[in-house]
Design a protein around this motif. Structure first.
Motif, PDB file in Angstrom:
ATOM      1  N   LEU A  41      34.642  41.093  51.263  1.00  0.00           N
ATOM      2  CA  LEU A  41      33.946  41.809  49.551  1.00  0.00           C
ATOM      3  C   LEU A  41      33.433  40.022  49.030  1.00  0.00           C
ATOM      4  CD1 LEU A  41      36.287  44.620  48.211  1.00  0.00           C
ATOM      5  CD2 LEU A  41      33.905  44.543  49.880  1.00  0.00           C
TER       6      LEU A  41
ATOM      7  N   ALA B  44      29.757  39.548  47.940  1.00  0.00           N
ATOM      8  CA  ALA B  44      29.874  39.376  46.563  1.00  0.00           C
ATOM      9  C   ALA B  44      29.046  38.063  45.888  1.00  0.00           C
ATOM     10  CB  ALA B  44      30.878  39.386  45.767  1.00  0.00           C
TER      11      ALA B  44
ATOM     12  N   LEU C  18      36.744  42.100  42.316  1.00  0.00           N
ATOM     13  CA  LEU C  18      36.952  42.356  42.910  1.00  0.00           C
ATOM     14  C   LEU C  18      38.776  43.236  43.266  1.00  0.00           C
ATOM     15  CD1 LEU C  18      35.137  39.692  45.181  1.00  0.00           C
ATOM     16  CD2 LEU C  18      34.443  41.874  44.949  1.00  0.00           C
TER      17      LEU C  18
ATOM     18  N   LEU D  39      41.879  37.680  47.598  1.00  0.00           N
ATOM     19  CA  LEU D  39      40.851  38.733  47.615  1.00  0.00           C
ATOM     20  C   LEU D  39      39.943  38.590  48.827  1.00  0.00           C
ATOM     21  CD1 LEU D  39      38.531  37.377  44.600  1.00  0.00           C
ATOM     22  CD2 LEU D  39      40.711  39.048  44.631  1.00  0.00           C
TER      23      LEU D  39
END
Length: 346
Positions: A117, A121, A105, A113
């Motif tokens: 996202l 994931a 990512l 991060l």
């Protein structure tokens, strides 16, 4: 010529107290679980970071790989940042040796991060075409982002997402004590938000070798088997563990000196014509900067520094990295600034 080596905090030499402890360490065969100094270190380290058990390994890379292979199975995904050490600098071990798949990512400038996202994931897989999430990895402090520290609030949010998805969160905490000192928090305030953590004794803590992997006792039992598979079972490892005990009992608080020296170096560099540096990113002991003159190759700049007795490293061909550590004092920083100014003028 005396060299000022700022390439990494891995170049530290053991303190006199470490050498003394190593020479008198009680020893046994650690593969049999009979080395008393190793057992002492593992119990102390586990308690220090608030985990049930810990395992001494030769390197941070082996610690991280042992964690990934203990958490996830073949064909599962290792969710991590595209700038993280596990993905960038550990030779693809999770894929090569464990059949795991790296899903990267985008890494934010602070080493985090994007949580949305991460959530996507981690979503459970209901399609036979799609691999399952096996483990989520974060890094604190973040090497390639310049030693930035992830906050407890961010770690708590990421951990909540991982728990909701039933996926373990592993922390590459090679420099976790730098993060704790920078944030002025007990280290357990950071490690409580992860399932497992690896941290190094051989960087800022100045031990000559070794890292520790900590987590739940059943997990550490699995990791001990993986360590053996990887060739990391050691015999009279109390010699190493003795230095590690000194590192954990007497070298953590002094990391603040390294941070102060990094800030001094960064502030001086930022004032020099020809240097581009974001001072907000200098939070611990890593200083990462660029050259304004793009016609001057980083490799040439670093080579010219060496001729004047200063060693730095290059990152991705465009950035220079300087790392402060045990053995580097304020006069060395002041001299380094003089050398950089001279090399830029040349």
């Amino acid at each position: 010529m005396t060299l000022i080596d700022l390439r990494s905090d891995t170049v530290t030499l053991p303190s006199p107290a470490m050498r003394e402890a190593m020479s008198h360490a009680a020893l046994g065969d650690d593969v049999y679980g009979e080395d008393p100094t190793v057992n002492q270190l593992e119990a102390f380290a586990a308690d220090l970071v608030g985990k049930e058990a810990a395992l001494l390994v030769p390197s941070g890379t082996m610690g991280n790989l042992s964690a990934l292979l203990s958490h996830a199975g073949r064909g599962q995904r290792v969710i991590c940042g595209d700038e993280c050490h596990i993905y960038y600098y550990e030779a693809g071990g999770a894929s090569a040796l464990g059949g795991l798949i790296y899903q990267t990512l985008p890494t934010e400038p602070d080493g985090s991060l994007p949580l949305e996202l991460v959530r996507q994931a981690l979503q459970p897989v209901h399609d036979v075409h799609t691999s399952e999430a096996g483990v989520l990895c974060l890094e604190n402090t973040h090497n390639r982002c310049g030693g930035t520290a992830l906050t407890p609030a961010y770690l708590a949010e990421a951990h909540a997402l991982a728990r909701a998805a039933g996926v373990p969160l592993h922390l590459d905490g090679a420099r976790i004590f730098n993060a704790a000192i920078a944030l002025n928090l007990p280290v357990q305030t950071l490690t409580q938000h992860v399932d497992t953590v690896q941290f190094c004794l051989s960087k800022g803590l100045a031990a000559p070798i070794g890292s520790l992997l900590a987590g739940p006792a059943p997990f550490i039992a699995r990791a001990r088997r993986v360590r053996k598979l990887l060739g990391g079972g050691m015999r009279q490892a109390g010699i190493i563990a003795a230095a590690g005990m000194v590192a954990l009992t007497s070298m953590i608080e002094r990391l603040a000196e390294d941070h102060a020296n990094a800030r001094l170096l960064a502030s001086g560099l930022a004032e020099l014509p020809g240097v581009q540096l974001d001072l907000s990113r200098v939070q611990t002991n890593i200083v990462r900067f660029e050259l304004s003159n793009k016609a001057l190759p980083v490799s040439t700049f670093v080579a010219n520094l060496r001729t004047h007795g200063v060693l730095m490293g290059s990152m991705s061909g465009t950035f220079i990295r300087a790392v402060t550590h045990y053995g580097i004092e304020r006069p060395a920083i002041e001299h380094t600034l003089e050398v950089v100014q001279k090399v830029l003028a040349e």
